[in-house]
Motif scaffolding. Sequence first.
Motif, mmCIF file in Angstrom:
data_model
loop_
_atom_site.group_PDB
_atom_site.id
_atom_site.type_symbol
_atom_site.label_atom_id
_atom_site.label_comp_id
_atom_site.label_asym_id
_atom_site.label_seq_id
_atom_site.Cartn_x
_atom_site.Cartn_y
_atom_site.Cartn_z
ATOM 1 N N PRO A 215 -38.439 7.070 4.288
ATOM 2 C CA PRO A 215 -37.047 7.403 3.968
ATOM 3 C C PRO A 215 -36.354 6.339 3.116
ATOM 4 O O PRO A 215 -36.656 5.154 3.214
ATOM 5 N N ASP A 216 -35.407 6.811 2.296
ATOM 6 C CA ASP A 216 -34.582 5.907 1.490
ATOM 7 C C ASP A 216 -33.396 5.374 2.289
ATOM 8 O O ASP A 216 -32.755 4.409 1.872
ATOM 9 N N ALA A 217 -33.104 6.003 3.402
ATOM 10 C CA ALA A 217 -32.044 5.539 4.311
ATOM 11 C C ALA A 217 -32.339 6.104 5.696
ATOM 12 O O ALA A 217 -33.039 7.111 5.838
ATOM 13 N N VAL A 218 -31.798 5.437 6.706
ATOM 14 C CA VAL A 218 -31.988 5.867 8.096
ATOM 15 C C VAL A 218 -30.635 5.899 8.780
ATOM 16 O O VAL A 218 -29.898 4.916 8.760
ATOM 17 N N LYS A 219 -30.315 7.018 9.377
ATOM 18 C CA LYS A 219 -29.100 7.133 10.184
ATOM 19 C C LYS A 219 -29.495 7.205 11.661
ATOM 20 O O LYS A 219 -30.418 7.945 12.034
ATOM 21 N N ILE A 220 -28.867 6.413 12.488
ATOM 22 C CA ILE A 220 -29.177 6.396 13.920
ATOM 23 C C ILE A 220 -27.935 6.797 14.702
ATOM 24 O O ILE A 220 -26.864 6.209 14.534
ATOM 25 N N GLY A 221 -28.094 7.791 15.539
ATOM 26 C CA GLY A 221 -26.988 8.288 16.343
ATOM 27 C C GLY A 221 -27.212 8.017 17.817
ATOM 28 O O GLY A 221 -27.400 6.879 18.238
ATOM 29 N N MET A 222 -27.272 9.084 18.603
ATOM 30 C CA MET A 222 -27.320 8.947 20.056
ATOM 31 C C MET A 222 -28.630 8.341 20.546
ATOM 32 O O MET A 222 -29.709 8.884 20.345
ATOM 33 N N VAL A 223 -28.537 7.191 21.192
ATOM 34 C CA VAL A 223 -29.666 6.560 21.891
ATOM 35 C C VAL A 223 -29.135 6.080 23.236
ATOM 36 O O VAL A 223 -28.401 5.112 23.314
ATOM 37 N N SER A 224 -29.515 6.776 24.296
ATOM 38 C CA SER A 224 -28.836 6.567 25.577
ATOM 39 C C SER A 224 -29.577 5.675 26.555
ATOM 40 O O SER A 224 -29.058 5.398 27.637
ATOM 41 N N ALA A 225 -30.783 5.197 26.203
ATOM 42 C CA ALA A 225 -31.550 4.374 27.135
ATOM 43 C C ALA A 225 -32.014 3.093 26.450
ATOM 44 O O ALA A 225 -32.422 3.131 25.287
ATOM 45 N N PRO A 226 -31.989 1.966 27.156
ATOM 46 C CA PRO A 226 -32.423 0.694 26.559
ATOM 47 C C PRO A 226 -33.855 0.737 26.040
ATOM 48 O O PRO A 226 -34.153 0.185 24.981
#
Length: 258
Positions: free
Chosen positions: A71-82
């Motif tokens: 990918p040319d960019a990465v979007k990170i949203g919901m991550v609910s666990a360590p």
Amino acid sequence: MKKVLTIAGSDCSGGAGIQADIKTMTAHKIYAMSVITALTAQNTTGVYGVLDVAPDFVGQQIDCVMTDIFPDAVKIGMVSAPSIILKIVDKLKEYQAQNIVVDPVMISTSGSRLLSDDAMEALMTQLIPLALIITPNIPEAECLADMKIHSKEEMVRAAQKIGESYSGHILIKGGHLKDSADDLLYHQGELTWFPGRKIANENTHGTGCTLSSAIACNLAEGYGVLESVHMAKDYIICALEAKLNLGQGSGPLNHCCW
């Protein structure tokens, strides 16, 4: 064709999460890819269940994307666990991912808490430092800065506090302000305000996912952070002003408004 990867939770009702991300990327003529971190049972009225994906399987999904269509960019949203956050961090470092946008999803538009308390430290100390830009709304900025925000002056102070431990760009979205919808972009002491007006539309499900994905699309196209945010705001205004009206609660945006 530019490519963007979203790493986020699924929204079965289609208004937020990876579904909103993929719609946004497609509207920007970007090739969209997704790594699912959680399944959610949700709709316009709230979040009714969350089922986290096993960290190793999250990592396997990232491997498949990164080794084939980088990918040319990465979007990170919901991550609910360590454990999921740490797995994502390891993989982003392993593949030297670029143009990382982190939307620190802690609270949904409907007010549901999406991020566990024990995941907060991993988010702040491990994932956020990898980001080129983070995009908290006011409730999320309050969590990150450990202070209340009621005004634009307090938005500045919160950005400064967050900036004490994070050197990237901080976009605090002002949609929760009472008298305006101005957004603040802060980077190492430099302030840029993006004036905004209140749009008479109660259907705002997935606005944070959509904005952060639009920023990632613009970064993938080679625009700088300032331009990427400016163009993403134009898109989110378009999607809100279309006034799509679906569902019995806070409905989704019209991602095809363009």
